[in-house]
Design a protein around this motif. Sequence first.
Motif, PDB file in Angstrom:
ATOM      1  N   THR A 166      13.717   7.162   3.787  1.00  0.00           N
ATOM      2  CA  THR A 166      13.349   7.151   5.056  1.00  0.00           C
ATOM      3  C   THR A 166      12.088   7.572   5.460  1.00  0.00           C
ATOM      4  OG1 THR A 166      15.681   7.670   5.779  1.00  0.00           O
ATOM      5  CG2 THR A 166      14.178   7.944   7.421  1.00  0.00           C
ATOM      6  N   ALA A 167      11.557   8.521   4.936  1.00  0.00           N
ATOM      7  CA  ALA A 167      10.148   8.946   4.882  1.00  0.00           C
ATOM      8  C   ALA A 167       9.263   7.763   4.683  1.00  0.00           C
ATOM      9  CB  ALA A 167       9.769  10.090   4.049  1.00  0.00           C
ATOM     10  N   LYS A 168       9.817   6.889   3.390  1.00  0.00           N
ATOM     11  CA  LYS A 168       8.796   5.773   2.959  1.00  0.00           C
ATOM     12  C   LYS A 168       8.983   4.546   3.925  1.00  0.00           C
ATOM     13  CE  LYS A 168       8.874   4.757  -1.188  1.00  0.00           C
ATOM     14  NZ  LYS A 168       9.382   3.992  -2.701  1.00  0.00           N
ATOM     15  N   GLU A 169      10.149   4.403   4.324  1.00  0.00           N
ATOM     16  CA  GLU A 169      10.652   3.220   5.204  1.00  0.00           C
ATOM     17  C   GLU A 169       9.767   3.336   6.455  1.00  0.00           C
ATOM     18  OE1 GLU A 169      11.211  -0.514   6.114  1.00  0.00           O
ATOM     19  OE2 GLU A 169      11.585   0.246   4.158  1.00  0.00           O
ATOM     20  N   THR A 170       9.922   4.652   6.947  1.00  0.00           N
ATOM     21  CA  THR A 170       9.261   5.073   8.464  1.00  0.00           C
ATOM     22  C   THR A 170       7.656   4.767   8.357  1.00  0.00           C
ATOM     23  OG1 THR A 170      11.225   6.731   8.912  1.00  0.00           O
ATOM     24  CG2 THR A 170       9.081   6.633  10.311  1.00  0.00           C
TER      25      THR A 170
ATOM     26  N   ARG B  28       0.764  -1.297  -0.036  1.00  0.00           N
ATOM     27  CA  ARG B  28      -0.093  -0.096   0.059  1.00  0.00           C
ATOM     28  C   ARG B  28       0.870   1.329  -0.120  1.00  0.00           C
ATOM     29  NH1 ARG B  28      -4.897   1.338   3.986  1.00  0.00           N
ATOM     30  NH2 ARG B  28      -5.973  -0.132   2.564  1.00  0.00           N
ATOM     31  N   VAL B  29       1.647   1.281   0.786  1.00  0.00           N
ATOM     32  CA  VAL B  29       2.645   2.335   1.108  1.00  0.00           C
ATOM     33  C   VAL B  29       3.611   2.670  -0.410  1.00  0.00           C
ATOM     34  CG1 VAL B  29       4.643   3.455   1.959  1.00  0.00           C
ATOM     35  CG2 VAL B  29       3.046   2.528   3.420  1.00  0.00           C
ATOM     36  N   GLU B  30       4.090   1.604  -1.109  1.00  0.00           N
ATOM     37  CA  GLU B  30       4.644   1.802  -2.413  1.00  0.00           C
ATOM     38  C   GLU B  30       3.653   2.203  -3.411  1.00  0.00           C
ATOM     39  OE1 GLU B  30       7.564   1.450  -3.116  1.00  0.00           O
ATOM     40  OE2 GLU B  30       8.510   0.461  -1.440  1.00  0.00           O
ATOM     41  N   ARG B  31       2.406   1.703  -3.333  1.00  0.00           N
ATOM     42  CA  ARG B  31       1.420   2.525  -4.158  1.00  0.00           C
ATOM     43  C   ARG B  31       1.164   3.854  -3.771  1.00  0.00           C
ATOM     44  NH1 ARG B  31      -1.516  -1.752  -3.420  1.00  0.00           N
ATOM     45  NH2 ARG B  31      -3.073  -0.779  -2.082  1.00  0.00           N
TER      46      ARG B  31
ATOM     47  N   LEU C 196      -0.621   9.245   9.822  1.00  0.00           N
ATOM     48  CA  LEU C 196       0.735   8.285   9.293  1.00  0.00           C
ATOM     49  C   LEU C 196       1.024   8.415   8.092  1.00  0.00           C
ATOM     50  CD1 LEU C 196      -0.269   4.660  11.067  1.00  0.00           C
ATOM     51  CD2 LEU C 196       1.853   5.963  11.178  1.00  0.00           C
ATOM     52  N   GLY C 197       2.101   8.694   7.532  1.00  0.00           N
ATOM     53  CA  GLY C 197       2.635   8.931   6.179  1.00  0.00           C
ATOM     54  C   GLY C 197       2.705  10.650   6.038  1.00  0.00           C
ATOM     55  N   TYR C 198       1.742  11.088   6.453  1.00  0.00           N
ATOM     56  CA  TYR C 198       1.902  12.751   5.983  1.00  0.00           C
ATOM     57  C   TYR C 198       2.988  13.289   7.147  1.00  0.00           C
ATOM     58  CZ  TYR C 198      -2.564  12.019   3.572  1.00  0.00           C
ATOM     59  OH  TYR C 198      -3.521  11.750   2.522  1.00  0.00           O
ATOM     60  N   ARG C 199       2.877  12.857   8.377  1.00  0.00           N
ATOM     61  CA  ARG C 199       3.920  13.320   9.311  1.00  0.00           C
ATOM     62  C   ARG C 199       5.398  13.304   8.529  1.00  0.00           C
ATOM     63  NH1 ARG C 199       4.259  17.227  12.221  1.00  0.00           N
ATOM     64  NH2 ARG C 199       5.952  17.499  10.573  1.00  0.00           N
ATOM     65  N   GLN C 200       5.748  11.868   8.170  1.00  0.00           N
ATOM     66  CA  GLN C 200       6.833  11.583   7.601  1.00  0.00           C
ATOM     67  C   GLN C 200       7.405  12.327   6.424  1.00  0.00           C
ATOM     68  OE1 GLN C 200       4.558   9.002   8.723  1.00  0.00           O
ATOM     69  NE2 GLN C 200       5.847   9.160  10.658  1.00  0.00           N
ATOM     70  N   VAL C 201       6.272  12.411   5.518  1.00  0.00           N
ATOM     71  CA  VAL C 201       6.636  13.189   4.062  1.00  0.00           C
ATOM     72  C   VAL C 201       6.729  14.950   4.623  1.00  0.00           C
ATOM     73  CG1 VAL C 201       5.744  13.991   1.680  1.00  0.00           C
ATOM     74  CG2 VAL C 201       5.388  11.691   2.818  1.00  0.00           C
ATOM     75  N   LEU C 202       6.044  15.200   5.418  1.00  0.00           N
ATOM     76  CA  LEU C 202       6.409  16.594   5.850  1.00  0.00           C
ATOM     77  C   LEU C 202       7.826  16.925   6.317  1.00  0.00           C
ATOM     78  CD1 LEU C 202       3.058  17.662   7.893  1.00  0.00           C
ATOM     79  CD2 LEU C 202       3.944  18.604   5.639  1.00  0.00           C
ATOM     80  N   ASP C 203       8.313  15.732   7.204  1.00  0.00           N
ATOM     81  CA  ASP C 203       9.545  15.740   7.549  1.00  0.00           C
ATOM     82  C   ASP C 203      10.604  15.710   6.588  1.00  0.00           C
ATOM     83  OD1 ASP C 203       8.807  16.058  10.121  1.00  0.00           O
ATOM     84  OD2 ASP C 203       9.014  13.714  10.696  1.00  0.00           O
TER      85      ASP C 203
ATOM     86  N   ARG D 104       5.761   2.397  10.940  1.00  0.00           N
ATOM     87  CA  ARG D 104       5.029   2.784  11.748  1.00  0.00           C
ATOM     88  C   ARG D 104       3.512   2.348  11.529  1.00  0.00           C
ATOM     89  NH1 ARG D 104       6.953   8.801  13.873  1.00  0.00           N
ATOM     90  NH2 ARG D 104       9.030   8.047  14.369  1.00  0.00           N
ATOM     91  N   THR D 105       3.319   2.288  10.320  1.00  0.00           N
ATOM     92  CA  THR D 105       2.014   1.680   9.913  1.00  0.00           C
ATOM     93  C   THR D 105       1.495   0.214  10.250  1.00  0.00           C
ATOM     94  OG1 THR D 105       1.675   3.207   8.094  1.00  0.00           O
ATOM     95  CG2 THR D 105       0.181   1.203   8.223  1.00  0.00           C
TER      96      THR D 105
END
Length: 322
Positions: free
Chosen positions: A263-267, A215-218, A246-253, A271-272
């Motif tokens: 790292t954003a994708k893997e995190t 899902r995250v890759e998609r 989830l995801g939005y926080r990581q991409v904002l970083d 976390r998901t």
Amino acid sequence: MPEASLLPVIAVIGPTASGKTALAIELARRLGAAGRAAEIVNADSMLVYRGMDIGTAKPTAEERAAVRHHLVDVWDIHRTATVADFQRLARAAIADCRDRGVVPLLVGGSSLYIRAILDEFEFPGTDPAVRFRLEAEADHSGLAELYARLLAADPAAAAGIEPNNARRVIRALEVIELTGHYTSTLPEHRYAVADVVQIGLSLERDVLDERIAARVERMWADGFVDEVRRLEAQGLRQGRTACRALGYRQVLDFLAGTIDEATAKETTITRTRRFARKQLGWFRRDDRIVWVDATRPTAELAGALLAGPLRGLEAGRPEGRR
């Protein structure tokens, strides 16, 4: 058509990426074909935000055209959402469906949100002035200082809250200030909404982990980073609830340059997965849930449910409900 009071609430629950939306839509489609209208009531706290589409796996325009969805795209990203808000809105949507002779399908959400909607669940009051002061202190002094204050005031409450969860730390301090104590323990399993059937989607951990990674890759392939970049320009960082999804926080970083994109994708994946396991852990404590195999084809699973736990729904109320 049976009386509205006899129409069940069908809750389709389970961890992230277990197939809840697809199953609910298939159930609604089959019920509609049998002459029983059904609509979906969203119980996912992030689907309410307009523009947060890819990262939340929001139902597509085609899916929402096929089956009416409640509580999707109702708030802008600046709105701070609370469980109490969701409880009020979801219960109103359920009552509206029943009043119109429509079966409500409650879909998604954490155990907290599902329990708040379906069970006897009361919330401590709130004081905007206290909340604003605590939020200002967090902005000025840092969340770590507020968490230390919570740890000193109520170690048990602090132990149940992640130190980086600003919303929950601030809420706990607010409740302690207003009432003198805080509890994160959920109340007993006792329905406040009549005639509920809870269907839980279960799958092995390794299968769930694979689904979440896919899902995250998609999400990334579908333009998730661009979605977050667009929402950032609209003020996503200022939305105290939306920006922590989830995801939005990581991409904002990533966009802020504090981490790289990989790292954003893997995190996001890590976390998901952790969140999904917590979801399953909480749901497993509720013995009212009827668990089914989420790996079965959606059409096959919907047919089995209508022939089993939801048997008789086309003509009346399902049999064998608790």
